[in-house]
Design a protein around this motif. Sequence first.
Motif, PDB file in Angstrom:
ATOM      1  N   GLY A  57       0.780  -1.228   0.000  1.00  0.00           N
ATOM      2  CA  GLY A  57       0.000   0.000   0.000  1.00  0.00           C
ATOM      3  C   GLY A  57       0.810   1.276   0.000  1.00  0.00           C
ATOM      4  N   LEU A  58       2.009   1.241  -0.593  1.00  0.00           N
ATOM      5  CA  LEU A  58       2.844   2.434  -0.639  1.00  0.00           C
ATOM      6  C   LEU A  58       2.998   2.977  -2.047  1.00  0.00           C
ATOM      7  N   ASN A 437       1.269   7.229  -5.654  1.00  0.00           N
ATOM      8  CA  ASN A 437       1.196   7.198  -4.201  1.00  0.00           C
ATOM      9  C   ASN A 437      -0.060   6.444  -3.789  1.00  0.00           C
ATOM     10  N   MET A 438       0.105   5.293  -3.147  1.00  0.00           N
ATOM     11  CA  MET A 438      -1.030   4.521  -2.651  1.00  0.00           C
ATOM     12  C   MET A 438      -1.268   4.749  -1.165  1.00  0.00           C
ATOM     13  N   LEU A 439      -0.365   5.469  -0.515  1.00  0.00           N
ATOM     14  CA  LEU A 439      -0.451   5.633   0.938  1.00  0.00           C
ATOM     15  C   LEU A 439      -1.469   6.679   1.342  1.00  0.00           C
ATOM     16  N   ASN A 440      -1.470   7.827   0.621  1.00  0.00           N
ATOM     17  CA  ASN A 440      -2.315   8.952   1.023  1.00  0.00           C
ATOM     18  C   ASN A 440      -2.417   9.941  -0.133  1.00  0.00           C
ATOM     19  N   ASP A 441      -2.882  11.144   0.151  1.00  0.00           N
ATOM     20  CA  ASP A 441      -3.045  12.176  -0.882  1.00  0.00           C
ATOM     21  C   ASP A 441      -1.843  13.102  -1.006  1.00  0.00           C
ATOM     22  N   SER A 442      -0.777  12.804  -0.294  1.00  0.00           N
ATOM     23  CA  SER A 442       0.375  13.701  -0.288  1.00  0.00           C
ATOM     24  C   SER A 442       1.066  13.737  -1.639  1.00  0.00           C
ATOM     25  N   VAL A 458      13.043   9.482  -4.811  1.00  0.00           N
ATOM     26  CA  VAL A 458      11.896  10.381  -4.792  1.00  0.00           C
ATOM     27  C   VAL A 458      11.256  10.306  -3.414  1.00  0.00           C
ATOM     28  N   ASN A 459      10.544  11.371  -3.037  1.00  0.00           N
ATOM     29  CA  ASN A 459       9.915  11.451  -1.712  1.00  0.00           C
ATOM     30  C   ASN A 459       8.406  11.514  -1.812  1.00  0.00           C
ATOM     31  N   ILE A 460       7.725  10.993  -0.801  1.00  0.00           N
ATOM     32  CA  ILE A 460       6.351  11.372  -0.480  1.00  0.00           C
ATOM     33  C   ILE A 460       6.463  12.366   0.668  1.00  0.00           C
TER      34      ILE A 460
END
Length: 478
Positions: A57-58, A437-442, A458-460
């Motif tokens: 889920g990331l 991005n599967m973790l959140n809306d960031s 790369v970053n979230i």
Amino acid sequence: MSLDRRSVLRGAAAGATGVGLATVGAVPTLAEATPAPRHSPYPTHRPFPPLMDDPKGLLALPPGFKYTIVTRAGETKLKTGQPSPAAHDGMAVFGAGRGHTLIRNHEIGSNNALGVPQLEGTVYDPGVGAAGGCTVVSVDRDGTNRGEWVGISGTLTNCAGGHTPWGTWLTCEETESKANGTTRLKDHGYVFEVWADGETAHPVPLKALGRYAHEALAVDKDKAHIYLSEDASGPNGLFYRWSAPAGYRLGKHSWRDLADVDFGTLEAMAILGDDGKPIPDVAYLTSAQLLRPFRVAWVPVPDRDAVSVSCRRQFTDGQVTRGKKFEGVFGTDDGVYVVNSYAKSGTSDLPADAVPHDGMVWFYNYKARTIQLVTYFPENAAADQGAAAKYNDYNFDGPDNVTVTPWGSLVLAEDGNASSHVLSSTPGGPTYAIARNMLNDSEFTGPAFSANGDVLFVNIQSPGITFAITGPWRDYLG
């Protein structure tokens, strides 16, 4: 200033023959993606296959690609024992023997439990409200963390920046906040230089580059100019150029000279229309002008330290060209790319008679002194539909940070309303999703390739995770 938009488009159409339909972004299917124009000077590449969801889920990635977590805010540790800071943003990668060294921003705007620790020798502003800064991470060839430490602290809202030819990072404060005597003891809105060796620190503001809501920058190959973006509104921000005094070349000791607010010259960009007058805002141009070069003039900034008036407010609309959210900047030997994230319908950031859009990428040519629109995302209603747009790998909007791959194409990090993606884009041609991005809306931030092209870092941004993505990059980008 009013603008006869038709006069701009009339002249531009002739220079864009065969290009006007080459819009990119929001492509409905990979098969229907518009090919690069035949006369495009930019490289083409293979389409990336559809993304595969991540069981953890990331990150959704194409088949054959995998990721390693380099740091995660609050979980991984600095060498001094504190947790890794939050809000990962702009980033650069430097070669370091058998591995790589990352220098990474933390876009923190106030006191924060996961702020950058104010360690002795690294601090600009010791106020409790200056919790931003940069960390440095040593990694092996595949991205495994070998140690993390503070490069600079006591800064504010470190958004993006740019690497230098001499192997340092110029970090940008995206703020105009001034000292208040309590939480902020010094003025902010500056650029600072950060070293990767873990020993050198000069937390000195480079006042020659101006005080404003900095986003990103690039140093030209001649080490005589620096190009800088401003993410601001009311009025919209500007794109700037700093020029060295005649005969001067930037280098590892230039921070001393750049600390002088009057060193060199700081100017703002004016894109000239067919009548020779500045186009007031980039949103007056559309995909009809894709790859058409426009002449550029540079207008001196009267008071670059913005003592009483913000830099962008020191110009009338008839002097310069503004843009909603001037964002990522990345330089090549021939010129510099700069991104505008969006200009939405029905907002005060969209001038009258201008065209709403969901993203632009520009290329400024050093030698020709012209600028071209090379990637264009038309306004995409589907991307604004919240949950309905999630997990749709063709609804693209809000490009932000940008990097150039070792093969000459672009990688864009999205900060939009639909799912956040990392995108592969050919200037003048198609755009494909290479991560979601599967973790959140960031948002995604700080894309940067290792010099050999093996790893994309790369970053979230939130909660703050740095990834090292490996896979057959050359098969698609080489």
